[in-house]
Design an enzyme around this catalytic site. Structure first.
Site, mmCIF file in Angstrom:
data_model
loop_
_atom_site.group_PDB
_atom_site.id
_atom_site.type_symbol
_atom_site.label_atom_id
_atom_site.label_comp_id
_atom_site.label_asym_id
_atom_site.label_seq_id
_atom_site.Cartn_x
_atom_site.Cartn_y
_atom_site.Cartn_z
ATOM 1 N N HIS A 121 40.946 79.278 65.334
ATOM 2 C CA HIS A 121 39.964 78.387 65.975
ATOM 3 C C HIS A 121 39.068 79.066 66.994
ATOM 4 C CE1 HIS A 121 43.140 78.289 69.068
ATOM 5 N NE2 HIS A 121 42.172 77.974 69.908
HETATM 6 C C1 UD1 Z 1 39.574 74.456 73.255
HETATM 7 C C2 UD1 Z 1 39.624 75.540 74.328
HETATM 8 C C3 UD1 Z 1 40.389 76.749 73.806
HETATM 9 C C4 UD1 Z 1 41.758 76.353 73.286
HETATM 10 C C5 UD1 Z 1 41.624 75.229 72.274
HETATM 11 C C6 UD1 Z 1 42.993 74.731 71.882
HETATM 12 C C7 UD1 Z 1 37.696 75.682 75.861
HETATM 13 C C8 UD1 Z 1 36.474 76.425 76.191
HETATM 14 N N1 UD1 Z 1 38.277 75.979 74.695
HETATM 15 O O1 UD1 Z 1 38.844 74.974 72.156
HETATM 16 O O2 UD1 Z 1 40.568 77.680 74.859
HETATM 17 O O3 UD1 Z 1 42.356 77.475 72.681
HETATM 18 O O4 UD1 Z 1 40.902 74.128 72.858
HETATM 19 O O5 UD1 Z 1 42.959 74.029 70.673
HETATM 20 O O6 UD1 Z 1 38.141 74.870 76.617
HETATM 21 N N2 UD1 Z 1 36.982 68.474 68.059
HETATM 22 C C9 UD1 Z 1 37.333 67.374 67.321
HETATM 23 N N3 UD1 Z 1 38.346 66.597 67.791
HETATM 24 C C10 UD1 Z 1 39.032 66.844 68.934
HETATM 25 C C11 UD1 Z 1 38.646 67.966 69.675
HETATM 26 C C12 UD1 Z 1 37.631 68.777 69.230
HETATM 27 O O7 UD1 Z 1 36.752 67.097 66.270
HETATM 28 O O8 UD1 Z 1 39.955 66.086 69.293
HETATM 29 C C13 UD1 Z 1 35.900 69.352 67.538
HETATM 30 C C14 UD1 Z 1 34.526 68.983 68.030
HETATM 31 O O9 UD1 Z 1 33.624 69.228 67.001
HETATM 32 C C15 UD1 Z 1 34.293 69.995 69.137
HETATM 33 C C16 UD1 Z 1 35.054 71.214 68.656
HETATM 34 O O10 UD1 Z 1 36.179 70.691 67.957
HETATM 35 O O11 UD1 Z 1 32.949 70.238 69.360
HETATM 36 C C17 UD1 Z 1 35.530 72.133 69.755
HETATM 37 O O12 UD1 Z 1 36.311 71.436 70.729
HETATM 38 P P1 UD1 Z 1 36.426 72.021 72.240
HETATM 39 O O13 UD1 Z 1 37.441 71.252 72.992
HETATM 40 O O14 UD1 Z 1 35.069 72.159 72.839
HETATM 41 O O15 UD1 Z 1 36.935 73.493 71.997
HETATM 42 P P2 UD1 Z 1 38.152 74.018 71.118
HETATM 43 O O16 UD1 Z 1 37.593 74.888 70.066
HETATM 44 O O17 UD1 Z 1 39.036 72.882 70.749
HETATM 45 N N1 UDP Z 2 50.089 73.469 67.257
HETATM 46 C C1 UDP Z 2 50.523 72.269 66.672
HETATM 47 N N2 UDP Z 2 49.962 71.884 65.477
HETATM 48 C C2 UDP Z 2 49.025 72.641 64.818
HETATM 49 C C3 UDP Z 2 48.601 73.853 65.435
HETATM 50 C C4 UDP Z 2 49.146 74.219 66.661
HETATM 51 O O1 UDP Z 2 51.396 71.589 67.211
HETATM 52 O O2 UDP Z 2 48.574 72.239 63.738
HETATM 53 C C5 UDP Z 2 50.655 73.841 68.573
HETATM 54 C C6 UDP Z 2 51.186 75.269 68.649
HETATM 55 O O3 UDP Z 2 52.510 75.358 68.209
HETATM 56 C C7 UDP Z 2 51.069 75.565 70.126
HETATM 57 C C8 UDP Z 2 49.783 74.856 70.501
HETATM 58 O O4 UDP Z 2 49.592 73.856 69.509
HETATM 59 O O5 UDP Z 2 52.162 74.971 70.828
HETATM 60 C C9 UDP Z 2 48.652 75.866 70.508
HETATM 61 O O6 UDP Z 2 47.440 75.235 70.485
HETATM 62 P P1 UDP Z 2 46.104 75.985 70.063
HETATM 63 O O7 UDP Z 2 46.396 77.080 69.101
HETATM 64 O O8 UDP Z 2 45.160 74.910 69.665
HETATM 65 O O9 UDP Z 2 45.591 76.552 71.468
HETATM 66 P P2 UDP Z 2 45.723 77.959 72.227
HETATM 67 O O10 UDP Z 2 47.161 78.223 72.443
HETATM 68 O O11 UDP Z 2 45.032 78.987 71.391
HETATM 69 O O12 UDP Z 2 44.962 77.727 73.493
#
Ligand code: UD1
Ligand code: UDP
Length: 358
Positions: A206
């Site tokens: 991601h």
């Molecule tokens: C965010 C964090 C990242 C973390 C990740 C965990 C920041 C800058 N990034 O990234 O550090 O590793 O979360 O998963 O804070 N979206 C949905 N549904 C949701 C949430 C998001 O559809 O419930 C989609 C939207 O299109 C959105 C995109 O995902 O624009 C990105 O979401 P965002 O929270 O901005 O960043 P992540 O890539 O999730």
């Molecule tokens: N995770 C989950 N379901 C999924 C993918 C990830 O429960 O389909 C859990 C994973 O085991 C970990 C956390 O989500 O505990 C990590 O989240 P993510 O990779 O989105 O964020 P990051 O750690 O990179 O910030």
């Protein structure tokens, strides 16, 4: 004492569930308020974790949703300020390095409220990662910096953070895993996905550096090629799903793309995987605890302890390197390293001891 916990994303819930539970038990006469910023809002990115991890319903839902970094951060600050005025906390506790962490840090510091940062001191030394700025700001302003590995203290020391603020308590994300390990091991998610324990690769991707640009198409093609040698299970993050759809890469022959999974089902798949391929931060740690080979599709990691443990291999930000996974697995000696120090299920208790004695 009045404590406000601020969470907003999938990994935040997992890191904070034990902190909230232990502090509530330890300080029963205190006010414990939970704020959910709404940065993540899909049921499978949010609600499912609160339910599975037994986090009480948030007291305040800010519903900020998705937006650019500036808008998301500003909106969170704008909506959080009146909540903190109402709650009057003596301490705000934030986890991790997401935009909710940054917004909560700035709001608390501007209001003169002491801040505690959980998972402090991680550095990738890559300023192009949005998380790096968020971590640095949180650590710069926190009065309590709770670290999970020895490297973190070195990073904080190098930035001139006073050492008396830093507390090496261990890994609260691993507390959650340890607490639920029996249920994880009994979940049998591999069978439900139609794969055999030990024989499949579990994939999550991601990071913007990988999925927001031209590398995504080649990554999907490499995963499809890998799936001809080993079954691939790929729960797709919503960001990645959106990018795959707009790049026309959401269909790949032989590659099964599934929705994000709840915690128990996902960790069951991690525990039984032959290998994990990821760019996630937390999953590098969970594979280290469980002794599962992890291949990280990035140039760097803010979690070098996972490399030192021997479970994690940096592949580089290079989709072609996915093709090296089967040979690398064949070369492994099969030894299972010990988890890093203080990744033992008791980090939140050590953290609570510090807070309760403050
Ligand atoms: C965010 C964090 C990242 C973390 C990740 C965990 C920041 C800058 N990034 O990234 O550090 O590793 O979360 O998963 O804070 N979206 C949905 N549904 C949701 C949430 C998001 O559809 O419930 C989609 C939207 O299109 C959105 C995109 O995902 O624009 C990105 O979401 P965002 O929270 O901005 O960043 P992540 O890539 O999730
Ligand atoms: N995770 C989950 N379901 C999924 C993918 C990830 O429960 O389909 C859990 C994973 O085991 C970990 C956390 O989500 O505990 C990590 O989240 P993510 O990779 O989105 O964020 P990051 O750690 O990179 O910030």
């Amino acid at each position: 004492m009045r404590i406000t916990y601020i969470v907003g994303t999938r990994p935040n819930f997992i890191k904070m569930a034990p902190v909230i539970a232990v502090l509530r038990g330890r300080l029963p006469d205190s006010r414990h308020a939970i704020v959910h910023t709404g940065q993540h809002y899909d049921r499978l990115m949010s609600e499912v974790f609160l339910e599975e991890l037994g986090v009480p319903a948030p007291d305040h839902m800010l519903e900020v949703g998705s937006a650019s970094h500036a808008v998301q951060t500003a909106r969170t600050m704008e909506r959080l300020e009146p909540v903190l005025i109402e709650e009057r906390p003596d301490l705000v506790i934030v986890p991790g390095d997401v935009n909710s962490t940054l917004a909560a840090t700035l709001t608390a510091v501007k209001m003169g409220i002491p801040l505690a940062h959980v998972e402090s001191g991680l550095r990738s030394f890559d300023m192009t990662m949005p998380e790096e700025a968020n971590r640095i700001v949180a650590d710069r302003f926190a009065e309590y910096l709770f670290t999970h590995s020895e490297e973190a203290l070195g990073n904080l020391r190098a930035e001139g953070i006073p050492e008396e603020r830093v507390h090496f308590v261990g890994n609260t994300m691993i507390d959650t895993l340890v607490a639920l390990e029996d249920r994880i091991r009994a979940a049998g998610a591999a069978a439900a996905q139609g794969v055999t324990p030990g024989e499949y690769v579990l994939v999550t991707l991601h990071r913007p550096a990988l999925v927001d640009g031209p590398l995504l198409g080649e990554t999907v093609a490499q995963l499809a090629a890998l799936s001809e040698q080993m079954p691939v299970v790929f729960p797709v993050h919503p960001r990645t799903r959106k990018m795959m759809e707009s790049a026309g890469a959401a269909q790949a022959p032989g590659l099964a793309l599934i929705e994000p999974l709840g915690y128990l089902e996902f960790l069951s798949l991690v525990a039984d995987a032959g290998a994990v391929l990821t760019d996630s931060g937390g999953i590098q740690e969970e594979t280290t605890y469980l002794g599962i080979p992890c291949f990280t599709l990035r140039d760097n990691t803010e979690r070098p302890v996972t490399i030192r443990a021997g479970t994690n291999t940096l592949l580089g930000l290079d989709p072609a390197a996915i093709g090296t996974i089967p040979a690398a697995l064949a070369d492994r000696d099969g030894s299972s390293p010990e988890p890093p120090p203080l990744w033992d299920g008791h980090a939140a208790e050590r953290l609570a001891e510090v807070v309760a004695n403050s």
